[in-house]
Design a protein around this motif. Structure first.
Motif, PDB file in Angstrom:
ATOM      1  N   LEU A 117       0.785  -1.234   0.000  1.00 47.73           N
ATOM      2  CA  LEU A 117       0.000   0.000   0.000  1.00 47.73           C
ATOM      3  C   LEU A 117       0.823   1.295   0.000  1.00 47.73           C
ATOM      4  CD1 LEU A 117      -3.007  -1.117   2.205  1.00 47.73           C
ATOM      5  CD2 LEU A 117      -3.041  -0.589  -0.251  1.00 47.73           C
ATOM      6  N   PRO A 118       1.946   1.403   0.716  1.00 48.12           N
ATOM      7  CA  PRO A 118       2.711   2.654   0.639  1.00 48.12           C
ATOM      8  C   PRO A 118       3.187   2.978  -0.782  1.00 48.12           C
ATOM      9  CG  PRO A 118       3.371   1.426   2.573  1.00 48.12           C
ATOM     10  CD  PRO A 118       2.478   0.511   1.761  1.00 48.12           C
ATOM     11  N   ARG A 119       3.622   1.965  -1.524  1.00 49.21           N
ATOM     12  CA  ARG A 119       4.077   2.206  -2.905  1.00 49.21           C
ATOM     13  C   ARG A 119       2.900   2.570  -3.804  1.00 49.21           C
ATOM     14  NH1 ARG A 119       5.862  -1.533  -7.328  1.00 49.21           N
ATOM     15  NH2 ARG A 119       5.495  -3.211  -5.849  1.00 49.21           N
ATOM     16  N   ILE A 120       1.760   1.914  -3.591  1.00 44.43           N
ATOM     17  CA  ILE A 120       0.556   2.250  -4.351  1.00 44.43           C
ATOM     18  C   ILE A 120       0.175   3.705  -4.082  1.00 44.43           C
ATOM     19  CG2 ILE A 120      -1.934   1.832  -4.513  1.00 44.43           C
ATOM     20  CD1 ILE A 120      -1.293  -1.161  -3.915  1.00 44.43           C
ATOM     21  N   PHE A 146      10.048 -11.862   2.229  1.00 45.59           N
ATOM     22  CA  PHE A 146      10.590 -11.494   0.925  1.00 45.59           C
ATOM     23  C   PHE A 146       9.857 -10.277   0.368  1.00 45.59           C
ATOM     24  CE2 PHE A 146       9.797 -11.725  -3.660  1.00 45.59           C
ATOM     25  CZ  PHE A 146      11.079 -11.496  -4.136  1.00 45.59           C
ATOM     26  N   SER A 147       8.528 -10.315   0.432  1.00 43.28           N
ATOM     27  CA  SER A 147       7.714  -9.250  -0.163  1.00 43.28           C
ATOM     28  C   SER A 147       7.960  -7.902   0.497  1.00 43.28           C
ATOM     29  CB  SER A 147       6.232  -9.613  -0.073  1.00 43.28           C
ATOM     30  OG  SER A 147       5.969 -10.790  -0.804  1.00 43.28           O
ATOM     31  N   LEU A 148       8.086  -7.892   1.808  1.00 39.97           N
ATOM     32  CA  LEU A 148       8.329  -6.640   2.524  1.00 39.97           C
ATOM     33  C   LEU A 148       9.672  -6.041   2.109  1.00 39.97           C
ATOM     34  CD1 LEU A 148       7.373  -4.590   4.572  1.00 39.97           C
ATOM     35  CD2 LEU A 148       8.307  -6.030   6.369  1.00 39.97           C
ATOM     36  N   ASN A 149      10.701  -6.862   2.043  1.00 38.72           N
ATOM     37  CA  ASN A 149      12.015  -6.377   1.614  1.00 38.72           C
ATOM     38  C   ASN A 149      11.980  -5.885   0.163  1.00 38.72           C
ATOM     39  OD1 ASN A 149      13.571  -6.727   4.001  1.00 38.72           O
ATOM     40  ND2 ASN A 149      13.491  -8.928   3.664  1.00 38.72           N
ATOM     41  N   ARG A 150      11.259  -6.593  -0.685  1.00 36.34           N
ATOM     42  CA  ARG A 150      11.112  -6.187  -2.081  1.00 36.34           C
ATOM     43  C   ARG A 150      10.409  -4.839  -2.162  1.00 36.34           C
ATOM     44  NH1 ARG A 150       7.137  -6.100  -5.720  1.00 36.34           N
ATOM     45  NH2 ARG A 150       7.642  -6.398  -7.905  1.00 36.34           N
ATOM     46  N   GLU A 151       9.400  -4.639  -1.341  1.00 32.48           N
ATOM     47  CA  GLU A 151       8.649  -3.385  -1.364  1.00 32.48           C
ATOM     48  C   GLU A 151       9.490  -2.204  -0.904  1.00 32.48           C
ATOM     49  OE1 GLU A 151       5.710  -2.305  -2.595  1.00 32.48           O
ATOM     50  OE2 GLU A 151       5.644  -4.293  -3.485  1.00 32.48           O
ATOM     51  N   VAL A 153      12.677  -1.763  -1.422  1.00 31.03           N
ATOM     52  CA  VAL A 153      13.491  -1.399  -2.583  1.00 31.03           C
ATOM     53  C   VAL A 153      12.619  -0.777  -3.670  1.00 31.03           C
ATOM     54  CG1 VAL A 153      14.971  -2.316  -4.419  1.00 31.03           C
ATOM     55  CG2 VAL A 153      15.231  -3.144  -2.065  1.00 31.03           C
ATOM     56  N   ALA A 154      11.470  -1.385  -3.944  1.00 28.52           N
ATOM     57  CA  ALA A 154      10.573  -0.873  -4.986  1.00 28.52           C
ATOM     58  C   ALA A 154      10.078   0.530  -4.642  1.00 28.52           C
ATOM     59  CB  ALA A 154       9.400  -1.828  -5.182  1.00 28.52           C
ATOM     60  N   TYR A 155       9.760   0.762  -3.373  1.00 26.87           N
ATOM     61  CA  TYR A 155       9.313   2.097  -2.951  1.00 26.87           C
ATOM     62  C   TYR A 155      10.401   3.122  -3.240  1.00 26.87           C
ATOM     63  CZ  TYR A 155       7.274   5.865  -0.218  1.00 26.87           C
ATOM     64  OH  TYR A 155       6.737   7.067   0.160  1.00 26.87           O
ATOM     65  N   PHE A 157      12.748   2.988  -5.479  1.00 25.74           N
ATOM     66  CA  PHE A 157      12.814   3.193  -6.929  1.00 25.74           C
ATOM     67  C   PHE A 157      11.684   4.117  -7.393  1.00 25.74           C
ATOM     68  CE2 PHE A 157      16.000   0.034  -7.058  1.00 25.74           C
ATOM     69  CZ  PHE A 157      16.593   0.082  -8.314  1.00 25.74           C
ATOM     70  N   TYR A 158      10.480   3.930  -6.873  1.00 22.91           N
ATOM     71  CA  TYR A 158       9.353   4.789  -7.249  1.00 22.91           C
ATOM     72  C   TYR A 158       9.589   6.208  -6.748  1.00 22.91           C
ATOM     73  CZ  TYR A 158       6.063   1.341  -9.149  1.00 22.91           C
ATOM     74  OH  TYR A 158       5.426   0.419  -9.932  1.00 22.91           O
ATOM     75  N   TRP A 159      10.041   6.339  -5.515  1.00 22.78           N
ATOM     76  CA  TRP A 159      10.270   7.648  -4.930  1.00 22.78           C
ATOM     77  C   TRP A 159      11.310   8.435  -5.723  1.00 22.78           C
ATOM     78  CZ3 TRP A 159      14.324   9.701  -1.666  1.00 22.78           C
ATOM     79  CH2 TRP A 159      13.998  10.904  -1.039  1.00 22.78           C
ATOM     80  N   LEU A 160      12.354   7.743  -6.168  1.00 27.10           N
ATOM     81  CA  LEU A 160      13.393   8.370  -6.978  1.00 27.10           C
ATOM     82  C   LEU A 160      13.006   8.461  -8.455  1.00 27.10           C
ATOM     83  CD1 LEU A 160      16.520   6.644  -5.379  1.00 27.10           C
ATOM     84  CD2 LEU A 160      15.768   9.024  -5.074  1.00 27.10           C
ATOM     85  N   LYS A 161      11.824   7.916  -8.772  1.00 23.12           N
ATOM     86  CA  LYS A 161      11.304   7.890 -10.154  1.00 23.12           C
ATOM     87  C   LYS A 161      12.245   7.171 -11.113  1.00 23.12           C
ATOM     88  CE  LYS A 161       8.471  11.915  -9.417  1.00 23.12           C
ATOM     89  NZ  LYS A 161       8.111  13.252  -9.796  1.00 23.12           N
ATOM     90  N   LEU A 162      12.837   6.087 -10.610  1.00 18.15           N
ATOM     91  CA  LEU A 162      13.721   5.262 -11.442  1.00 18.15           C
ATOM     92  C   LEU A 162      12.942   4.146 -12.142  1.00 18.15           C
ATOM     93  CD1 LEU A 162      16.738   4.943  -8.975  1.00 18.15           C
ATOM     94  CD2 LEU A 162      16.517   6.475 -10.949  1.00 18.15           C
ATOM     95  N   LYS A 163      11.722   3.932 -11.698  1.00 17.13           N
ATOM     96  CA  LYS A 163      10.904   2.870 -12.286  1.00 17.13           C
ATOM     97  C   LYS A 163       9.494   3.368 -12.459  1.00 17.13           C
ATOM     98  CE  LYS A 163       9.810  -1.951 -11.646  1.00 17.13           C
ATOM     99  NZ  LYS A 163       9.921  -3.088 -10.818  1.00 17.13           N
TER     100      LYS A 163
END
Length: 163
Positions: A117-120, A146-151, A153-155, A157-163
């Motif tokens: 939800l934070p990334r969404i 696994f999912s929490l750690n992945r999120e 990193v993904a967050y 990337f989104y915050w930095l607008k790299l993805k």
């Protein structure tokens, strides 16, 4: 049921896809998201449900499997909108914003696992459409580690607008 923040009336519930079982049924995590969706929908906070997902490695389209499951839970077919091009979080958000623009919808409630939800929320904010609310099922699995750690990193990337 799950963890709900600011569940007020909205134009649309948005359910994010995830793994489908090899037999074409929703995984336990996806079933939990869908059951949470049914619970929130029955509170009459939104009249439409946007199910989003792509073609998984199992060979099934997540959005179609999600819609089929909702129909078995007596959700009316006309209440379910399929997004079969929601191949990732950013794509789902983009597709939701496009629909909302066309239909003049102003408010969305997102449904996914708590760690997603934070990334969404960030993706919607970056797209210029802040969420009206969010909800997560009370479902935990060993995969959450696994999912929490992945999120995390993904967050970033989104915050930095790299993805």
């Amino acid at each position: 049921m799950g963890s709900r923040k600011k569940i007020d009336n909205a134009d649309l519930l948005v359910v994010f896809g995830t793994k489908i079982n090899e037999d074409g049924t929703p995984s336990a995590g996806l079933k939990a998201r869908l059951d949470e969706t049914v619970f929130v929908y029955r509170k009459h906070v939104a009249s439409l449900i946007f199910v989003s997902g792509g073609l998984g490695k199992e060979g099934y389209n997540e959005a179609k499997v999600m819609a089929d499951y909702l129909l078995t839970q007596n959700i009316p077919r006309e209440a379910v909108i399929l997004d079969e091009k929601g191949v990732n979080t950013r794509a789902t958000v983009r597709n939701v914003v496009e629909l909302c623009t066309k239909q003049h919808f102003k408010s969305v409630i997102a449904i996914s696992q708590y760690y997603h939800l934070p990334r969404i929320q960030l993706a919607f904010k970056q797209a210029g459409m802040p969420l009206k609310g969010q909800s997560a099922p009370r479902y935990n699995s060993w995969r959450d580690i696994f999912s929490l750690n992945r999120e995390i990193v993904a967050y970033l990337f989104y915050w930095l607008k790299l993805k």
